[in-house]
Design an enzyme around this catalytic site. Structure first.
Site, mmCIF file in Angstrom:
data_model
loop_
_atom_site.group_PDB
_atom_site.id
_atom_site.type_symbol
_atom_site.label_atom_id
_atom_site.label_comp_id
_atom_site.label_asym_id
_atom_site.label_seq_id
_atom_site.Cartn_x
_atom_site.Cartn_y
_atom_site.Cartn_z
ATOM 1 N N GLU A 249 0.818 -1.207 0.000
ATOM 2 C CA GLU A 249 0.000 0.000 0.000
ATOM 3 C C GLU A 249 0.856 1.262 0.000
ATOM 4 O O GLU A 249 0.552 2.234 -0.673
ATOM 5 C CB GLU A 249 -0.898 0.026 1.251
ATOM 6 C CG GLU A 249 -2.335 -0.333 1.015
ATOM 7 C CD GLU A 249 -2.870 0.198 -0.294
ATOM 8 O OE1 GLU A 249 -3.135 -0.627 -1.200
ATOM 9 O OE2 GLU A 249 -2.999 1.445 -0.435
ATOM 10 N N SER B 65 19.852 -7.791 -7.497
ATOM 11 C CA SER B 65 18.797 -7.920 -8.507
ATOM 12 C C SER B 65 19.048 -8.968 -9.584
ATOM 13 O O SER B 65 18.096 -9.630 -10.009
ATOM 14 C CB SER B 65 18.542 -6.568 -9.174
ATOM 15 O OG SER B 65 18.254 -5.574 -8.219
ATOM 16 N N HIS C 158 3.938 -9.916 -9.476
ATOM 17 C CA HIS C 158 5.396 -10.066 -9.403
ATOM 18 C C HIS C 158 5.982 -8.963 -8.508
ATOM 19 O O HIS C 158 6.847 -9.230 -7.669
ATOM 20 C CB HIS C 158 6.003 -9.999 -10.796
ATOM 21 C CG HIS C 158 7.490 -9.803 -10.777
ATOM 22 N ND1 HIS C 158 8.364 -10.802 -10.379
ATOM 23 C CD2 HIS C 158 8.262 -8.731 -11.053
ATOM 24 C CE1 HIS C 158 9.604 -10.341 -10.431
ATOM 25 N NE2 HIS C 158 9.574 -9.088 -10.844
ATOM 26 N N SER C 159 5.504 -7.745 -8.699
ATOM 27 C CA SER C 159 5.968 -6.612 -7.897
ATOM 28 C C SER C 159 4.950 -5.491 -8.064
ATOM 29 O O SER C 159 3.943 -5.659 -8.757
ATOM 30 C CB SER C 159 7.332 -6.126 -8.378
ATOM 31 O OG SER C 159 7.195 -5.478 -9.636
#
EC number: 1.2.4.4
Lengths: 460, 400
Positions: free
Chosen positions: A124, A210, A339-340
């Site tokens: 959020e 990453s 996923h993100s």
């Protein structure tokens, strides 16, 4: 003759150098180094003979066959999935019940639910523009907590990016999760990476990076070092089924097997790599089927069954350390979330599919049902815990928001252990720039550092 | 009958000789001659396969570090590795074919001396070798990885650039892989063609977080390699393969260190600065002596040694003296490391020139390069006051 041949077969796969190479290597060498040992090399040479019509190839230990037949990959009925609980949280085979004490199982439950709560709030907060990016762990909490609980607290963890539950289980404070996501002055990572790239040396959780699958061969190297140090430690390496397609995964598996490393490869097969479903990721029987190809002990488990994950990891750990060999665990699960925050998965999968997993086969629900049936949990405790966990998360969140960002001069330190002259000059150049043009930068949000930091190497 | 046969024979020989003569004239005498004559009789000696394009020039023996021994380059590497494994129990050496001694014999004898858990072969996979090495180093063990040829380092590029170089920075110094050293044979050897001759240092120069080091000789190699192994940052050590056997020197048996990021002026001069690294140092040394002899030009020769972080000050100091810079490397011209050196030096000297004018304007006089150097030394030129900077900026504006 027969004795000689059978002896040769015992020595089997290890092949020494041929005679010709022995001669080539007998060259003048610098004094002080060990001399070449011909006898050992000759010992390892197999006695080649065509009297016995068996294969002599150094590359494979196998029999001849005179029928032309290709091996068919079996994807219709693949490697079976080990589970302990059914979808209603009932133990199927009592002999497989790990019989963990109440406190421990409650810790499983609290870790998974606290993670879930933190995920909701931080997702959020990205939507509201408070943090730049976030990745949730919805649906995979069982894989994190089940495996983390089966390890020693000093076992080294190499993760990919969706293993926050491992850190949660190891009691990483909410404040530090938030600090990394906000990139604030309390972040041990000094605010250098995107959110969810956690790392903690005290809890033996190597900082996330990453690029995918790069951690796999690194984990193998770390395991080799642990073996050499007689540390009785295992290394666990997490990755998704998508990352398992990377070359680094192949490299890691092969090295672990040939170099006999005490490592657990833990694959979270959650059905998707961003939008790519498994049908487009591989054609074989998942990741578990690859293990035997490398000579690795492998198992497939129900990743939404925290006890199955626990049992498999526990046994793999015991044997990896005792026998110095790698283990591959493929935990089948489902990525309930996107996923993100940069992804909207309704673009490539149906809401019905997601709802099925959320409602019918969720690791938290299944464990809750187990707890309820054991009488270790009830609705009141559930309500109280939900309130308490939410409160904890909100407090940490509000605190993290208020803190400043790290000093901009930290851009230049830790590139090397010592700061080379050229980097120090760049740092000074930034300082002069900010002196003149500082008003154009939101310097109030950043930590005020009065001196330029970093150990300066005088000889650089 | 016999007379006829003899006559016929003579006639045939005459015709054959005529034909041969015509053939020679058609093909050109030189070709026929070289085809028929032994190689040693040829006038054009360049047809022979050259062994090397330079002569290795050993440095005078160093007495600083105790007893020395005659070693070639690969033996000096073995000696450095031997010293490292002897004093650091966590040190391991791994890569393709290192167990039997290595394709360039740099690891001969080490497996027998230190054990198969410390000197071992890996599968044929460079990304695995470097990734594995990073993992070893993360636990604190000393990892010495060998890539069989620098030409094959590219599968490991991601692990080197995205992982090794950034490990410390991205983790906020919680983790690092400083005890990793990657060694690889490097550079022209004559017959190596595209894939056994490359000098990839420029690709890595663009990557903060790693160090790239290239020795010119056995003595330098051992000291620099030991420094790389002990350095707390991941290092890439390129070994000029043409020097493995060709370079022979007296090298100390005991361990010693040559500092990284320090260039060496190996010959002083006044007219032009020549910069190179690795094999090319010997080429430019020859160039320097030829220039002196034939043109009366005095060259200052610098061996850069460390490509990143490179010793800007030594090169700039030299160019202040000589006013001219020439950089020579085997790697391709565009984007080669010479462009980094030349642009840095030119930027530095541009500022120096402007500031010198400015200081003269303020009445500092033309007391020349000594004052300019002090005023414009690396520290002070970059910490000029706001006002001075404005002046420099005005100068720049007026010129463009």
């Amino acid at each position: 003759m027969a004795v000689a041949i059978s002896v040769a077969r015992v020595w089997g796969p290890r092949r020494g150098l041929g005679q010709a190479t022995l001669l080539l290597l007998r060259q003048p060498m610098a004094r002080g180094l060990a001399r070449f040992h011909p006898p050992r090399q000759q010992q390892q040479q197999q006695q080649f003979s065509s009297l016995d019509d068996k294969p002599q190839f150094p590359g494979a230990s196998a029999e001849f066959v005179d029928k032309l037949e290709f091996i068919q990959p079996n994807v219709i009925s693949g490697i079976p999935i080990y589970r302990v609980m059914d979808r209603q949280g009932q133990i199927i085979n009592p002999s497989e019940d790990p019989n963990l004490p109440q406190e421990k199982v409650l810790k499983f439950y609290r870790s998974m639910t606290l993670l879930n709560t933190m995920d909701r709030i931080l997702y959020e907060s990205q939507r509201q523009g408070r943090i730049s990016f976030y990745m949730t762990n919805y649906g995979e909490e069982g894989t994190h907590v089940g495996s983390a609980a089966a390890l020693d607290s000093t076992d080294l963890v190499f993760g990919q990016y969706r293993e926050a539950g491992v850190l949660m289980y190891r009691d990483y404070p909410l404040e530090l999760f938030m600090a990394q996501c906000y990139g604030n002055v309390s972040d041990p990572g000094k605010g250098r990476q995107m959110p969810v790239h956690y790392g903690c040396n005290e809890r033996h959780f190597v900082t996330i990076s990453s690029p995918l699958a790069t951690q796999i061969p690194q984990a193998v190297g770390a395991a080799y070092a642990a073996k050499r140090a007689n540390a009785n430690r295992v290394v666990i390496c997490y990755f998704g089924e998508g990352a398992a397609s990377e070359g680094d995964a192949h490299a890691g598996f092969n090295f672990a097997a040939t170099l006999e490393c005490p490592i657990i490869f833990f694959c979270r097969n959650n059905g998707y790599a961003i939008s790519t479903p498994t049908s487009e990721q591989y054609r074989g029987d998942g990741i578990a089927a690859r293990g035997p190809g490398y000579g690795i002990m492998s198992i497939r488990v129900d990743g939404n069954d925290v006890f199955a994950v626990y049992n498999a990891t526990k046994e793999a750990r015991r044997r990896a350390v005792a026998e110095n060999q790698p283990f591959l665990i493929e935990a089948m699960t489902y990525r309930i979330g996107h996923h993100s925050t940069s992804d909207d998965s309704s673009a490539y999968r149906s809401v019905d599919e997601v709802n099925y997993w959320d409602k019918q086969d969720h690791p938290i629900s299944r464990l809750r049902l187990y707890l309820l049936s054991r009488g270790w949990w009830d609705e009141e405790q559930e309500k109280a815990w939900r309130k308490q966990s939410r409160k904890k998360v909100m407090e940490a969140f509000e605190q993290a928001e208020r803190k400043p960002k790290p000093s901009p001069y930290l851009l230049f330190s830790d590139v090397y252990q010592e700061m080379p002259t050229q980097l120090r000059k760049q740092q000074e150049s930034l300082a002069r720039h900010l002196q003149t043009y500082g008003e154009h930068y939101p310097l109030d949000h950043f930590d005020k550092q009065l001196h330029l930091g970093g150990h300066v190497c005088s000889s650089c | 009958m016999a007379v006829v046969a003899v006559a016929a024979g003579r006639l045939l020989r005459l015709r054959a000789a005529a034909a041969e003569g015509r053939w020679h004239r058609w093909r050109g005498d030189a070709v026929a001659r070289s085809f028929l004559q032994p190689a040693s009789a040829r006038k054009d000696a360049a047809q022979l396969r050259q062994v090397a394009h330079f002569t290795f020039q050993p440095d005078p023996e160093s007495h600083e570090y105790g007893q020395t021994q005659k070693m070639n380059l690969f033996q000096s590497i073995t000696s450095a590795l031997d010293n490292s494994l002897a004093k650091d129990p966590t040190a391991v050496i791994f890569g393709e074919d290192v167990a039997f001694g290595g394709v360039f014999r740099c690891t001969v004898g080490l497996r027998d001396k230190y054990g198969k858990d410390r000197v071992f072969n890996t599968p044929l996979c460079e990304q695995g070798i470097v990734g594995f090495g990073i993992g070893l180093a993360v636990t604190g063990a000393t990892a010495i990885a060998e890539i069989q040829f620098a030409d094959y380092i590219f599968p490991a590029f991601d692990q080197i650039v995205n992982e090794a170089a950034k490990y410390r920075y991205r983790s906020g110094d919680l983790f690092n892989c400083g005890s990793l050293t990657i060694r690889a044979p490097w550079g022209c050897v004559g017959h190596g063609a595209l894939y056994h001759s490359q000098s990839p240092e420029a690709f890595f120069a663009h990557c903060p977080g790693i160090k790239v080091v290239i020795p010119r000789s056995p003595f330098q190699a051992k000291g620099l390699l030991l420094s790389c192994i002990e350095d707390k940052n991941p290092c890439i050590f390129f070994e000029p393969k043409i020097l493995y056997r060709a370079a022979v020197e007296q090298v100390p048996v005991e361990p010693y260190n040559i500092p990284l990021s320090q260039a060496e002026v190996i010959q002083e001069g006044s007219d032009v600065t020549l910069v190179a690294w690795g094999t090319q140092v010997h080429v430019i040394r020859e160039v320097a002596s030829m220039a002196q002899e034939k043109l009366g030009v005095s060259c200052e020769v610098i061996d850069l040694k460390t490509i990143i972080p490179w010793d800007v000050d030594t090169v700039c100091k030299s160019v202040i003296k000589t006013g001219r810079l020439l950089i020579s490397h085997e790697a391709p011209l565009t984007g080669g490391f010479a462009s980094e050196i030349s642009s840095t030096v030119q930027r530095w000297f541009f500022l120096l020139l402007l500031l010198k004018q400015h200081l003269q304007g303020w009445g500092c006089g033309s007391s020349g390069s000594a004052l300019a150097w002090h005023a414009c030394g690396p520290g002070s030129i970059l910490s000029t006051t706001y006002q001075q900077r404005c002046c420099v900026r005005r100068e720049l504006k007026s010129k463009y």
